[in-house]
Motif scaffolding. Sequence first.
Motif, PDB file in Angstrom:
ATOM      1  N   CYS A 137      32.248   1.751 -11.683  1.00  0.00           N
ATOM      2  CA  CYS A 137      32.020  -0.052 -11.484  1.00  0.00           C
ATOM      3  C   CYS A 137      32.019  -0.464 -12.414  1.00  0.00           C
ATOM      4  N   CYS A 138      32.401  -0.306 -13.579  1.00  0.00           N
ATOM      5  CA  CYS A 138      32.723  -1.745 -14.530  1.00  0.00           C
ATOM      6  C   CYS A 138      33.946  -2.116 -14.263  1.00  0.00           C
ATOM      7  N   HIS A 139      34.944  -1.667 -13.564  1.00  0.00           N
ATOM      8  CA  HIS A 139      36.288  -1.713 -14.212  1.00  0.00           C
ATOM      9  C   HIS A 139      36.074  -3.809 -13.736  1.00  0.00           C
ATOM     10  N   PRO A 140      37.620  -3.826 -14.529  1.00  0.00           N
ATOM     11  CA  PRO A 140      37.726  -5.408 -14.664  1.00  0.00           C
ATOM     12  C   PRO A 140      38.334  -6.005 -13.500  1.00  0.00           C
ATOM     13  N   ALA A 141      37.963  -5.251 -12.313  1.00  0.00           N
ATOM     14  CA  ALA A 141      39.038  -5.796 -11.410  1.00  0.00           C
ATOM     15  C   ALA A 141      37.768  -6.151 -10.224  1.00  0.00           C
ATOM     16  N   LEU A 142      36.708  -5.987 -10.525  1.00  0.00           N
ATOM     17  CA  LEU A 142      35.712  -6.048  -9.901  1.00  0.00           C
ATOM     18  C   LEU A 142      34.942  -6.954 -11.038  1.00  0.00           C
ATOM     19  N   SER A 143      33.718  -8.325 -10.839  1.00  0.00           N
ATOM     20  CA  SER A 143      33.483  -8.889 -11.049  1.00  0.00           C
ATOM     21  C   SER A 143      32.078  -8.342 -11.768  1.00  0.00           C
ATOM     22  N   ARG A 144      32.172  -8.695 -12.996  1.00  0.00           N
ATOM     23  CA  ARG A 144      30.687  -8.944 -14.159  1.00  0.00           C
ATOM     24  C   ARG A 144      29.084  -8.760 -13.885  1.00  0.00           C
ATOM     25  N   GLU A 145      29.155  -9.521 -12.665  1.00  0.00           N
ATOM     26  CA  GLU A 145      27.990  -8.941 -11.443  1.00  0.00           C
ATOM     27  C   GLU A 145      27.720  -8.396 -10.895  1.00  0.00           C
ATOM     28  N   THR A 146      29.063  -8.311  -9.713  1.00  0.00           N
ATOM     29  CA  THR A 146      29.027  -6.910  -8.785  1.00  0.00           C
ATOM     30  C   THR A 146      29.020  -5.628  -9.697  1.00  0.00           C
ATOM     31  N   GLN A 147      29.330  -5.392 -11.013  1.00  0.00           N
ATOM     32  CA  GLN A 147      29.910  -4.125 -11.505  1.00  0.00           C
ATOM     33  C   GLN A 147      28.513  -3.578 -11.476  1.00  0.00           C
ATOM     34  N   VAL A 148      27.425  -4.305 -12.351  1.00  0.00           N
ATOM     35  CA  VAL A 148      26.093  -4.455 -12.263  1.00  0.00           C
ATOM     36  C   VAL A 148      25.729  -3.607 -11.551  1.00  0.00           C
ATOM     37  N   ILE A 149      25.364  -4.262  -9.804  1.00  0.00           N
ATOM     38  CA  ILE A 149      24.903  -4.638  -8.775  1.00  0.00           C
ATOM     39  C   ILE A 149      25.461  -3.323  -8.367  1.00  0.00           C
ATOM     40  N   LEU A 150      27.315  -2.522  -8.046  1.00  0.00           N
ATOM     41  CA  LEU A 150      26.979  -1.299  -7.548  1.00  0.00           C
ATOM     42  C   LEU A 150      26.683  -0.136  -9.210  1.00  0.00           C
ATOM     43  N   MET A 151      26.354  -0.301  -9.877  1.00  0.00           N
ATOM     44  CA  MET A 151      25.875   0.883 -10.876  1.00  0.00           C
ATOM     45  C   MET A 151      24.696   0.520 -10.241  1.00  0.00           C
ATOM     46  N   LEU A 152      23.591  -0.241 -10.476  1.00  0.00           N
ATOM     47  CA  LEU A 152      22.703  -0.459  -9.869  1.00  0.00           C
ATOM     48  C   LEU A 152      22.021   0.903  -9.175  1.00  0.00           C
ATOM     49  N   ARG A 153      23.118  -0.010  -7.868  1.00  0.00           N
ATOM     50  CA  ARG A 153      22.445   1.167  -6.732  1.00  0.00           C
ATOM     51  C   ARG A 153      23.314   2.759  -6.697  1.00  0.00           C
ATOM     52  N   ALA A 154      24.435   2.533  -6.690  1.00  0.00           N
ATOM     53  CA  ALA A 154      25.149   3.720  -7.061  1.00  0.00           C
ATOM     54  C   ALA A 154      24.911   4.649  -8.443  1.00  0.00           C
ATOM     55  N   VAL A 155      24.516   4.815  -8.970  1.00  0.00           N
ATOM     56  CA  VAL A 155      24.361   5.322 -10.023  1.00  0.00           C
ATOM     57  C   VAL A 155      22.628   5.974 -10.703  1.00  0.00           C
ATOM     58  N   CYS A 156      22.222   4.289 -10.116  1.00  0.00           N
ATOM     59  CA  CYS A 156      20.643   4.835 -10.896  1.00  0.00           C
ATOM     60  C   CYS A 156      19.632   4.893  -9.427  1.00  0.00           C
ATOM     61  N   GLY A 157      20.488   4.427  -8.013  1.00  0.00           N
ATOM     62  CA  GLY A 157      19.289   4.921  -6.880  1.00  0.00           C
ATOM     63  C   GLY A 157      18.756   3.513  -6.846  1.00  0.00           C
ATOM     64  N   PHE A 158      18.436   2.096  -7.587  1.00  0.00           N
ATOM     65  CA  PHE A 158      18.048   1.144  -6.759  1.00  0.00           C
ATOM     66  C   PHE A 158      18.457   1.184  -5.517  1.00  0.00           C
ATOM     67  N   THR A 159      17.173   0.547  -4.742  1.00  0.00           N
ATOM     68  CA  THR A 159      17.165   0.019  -3.223  1.00  0.00           C
ATOM     69  C   THR A 159      18.012  -1.079  -3.165  1.00  0.00           C
ATOM     70  N   THR A 160      18.573  -1.281  -2.123  1.00  0.00           N
ATOM     71  CA  THR A 160      19.101  -3.317  -2.181  1.00  0.00           C
ATOM     72  C   THR A 160      17.139  -3.529  -2.823  1.00  0.00           C
ATOM     73  N   SER A 161      16.229  -3.655  -2.044  1.00  0.00           N
ATOM     74  CA  SER A 161      15.188  -4.700  -2.528  1.00  0.00           C
ATOM     75  C   SER A 161      15.116  -5.061  -3.822  1.00  0.00           C
ATOM     76  N   GLU A 162      15.449  -3.809  -4.645  1.00  0.00           N
ATOM     77  CA  GLU A 162      15.040  -3.367  -6.219  1.00  0.00           C
ATOM     78  C   GLU A 162      16.494  -4.767  -6.624  1.00  0.00           C
TER      79      GLU A 162
END
Length: 294
Positions: free
Chosen positions: A117-142
């Motif tokens: 999720c932290c690949h440099p092809a993605l923007s930094r904010e997108t990296q964190v958002i994707l990790m929170l969803r895919a890895v950490c199980g955050f809901t879209t609301s959180e």
Amino acid sequence: MSDTPKTLFPPVSNDEIQATLSGVFREEAGKVVGALLRILGNFEIAEEIVQDALLIALERWPIEGIPTQPGAWLLTVARRRAIDQLRRDARYREKLTVLECPVVQEPDDRLRLMFTCCHPALSRETQVILMLRAVCGFTTSEIAHAFLSSEAAVARRLVRAKQKIVQAGIPYRVPRHEDLDERLGEVLAALYLMFNEGYLTSQGNVTARRDLAEDAAWLATLLTRLYPREPEPLGLLALMRLHLARADTRFDVEGKLILLADQDRSRWDRQMMMEAGNLIEEAAALGRPGPYQI
């Protein structure tokens, strides 16, 4: 042959099923997506299979009851769904053997997924958002709350990010050491946000989610083992442990926050504080100070 493992528990209420599934998704989804991604090599397909497994749980658990090990149940169903998909595609026959005979992978699959999720092809904010969803199980609301954004905007970014991972052929692996600097910071940022959400949650009537905060600390521990000569993971883990050491004294019986000066320090976890101090000293000895250490 049914693609669901058997369970011996009697039927339960929908509320209990929903609560259990929510916890399982939070704790296990990232691990299962990572395990499937390692074999399938496709982020979207791996996530779709996990979603299918959750839907099967919603269908079967009201009839068969909640399994004694819901996380293992989810992994079993997801693996069977993946096997079915691979059998339909001759190109994946070699991968099928690996999936049918799973082995323990080191480092943890969730760490591999985090770095994907932290690949440099993605923007930094997108990296964190994707990790929170895919890895950490955050809901879209959180995630929206953490980034002061709308749920719709976050949902759109998640879709675009997953599509880019597939289209760009972003590899599923922990980066080489020479690539570490540009990607470690995003991993640490996601763990920091995950810990904060657990330490003082933004959702529901509870003020803290100790399980989420402890899971963030556990992932940070894995990161320090993977990169023992990197000081910032040590600093972040020390920060987490110092906070967890006083977690039991932060709220009164009514759930109201107790200020630091008014907390019962005799109830602080001294052993955990000592461990945090050792981590800080270990990080400082590496001679590269950073924000988490400070």
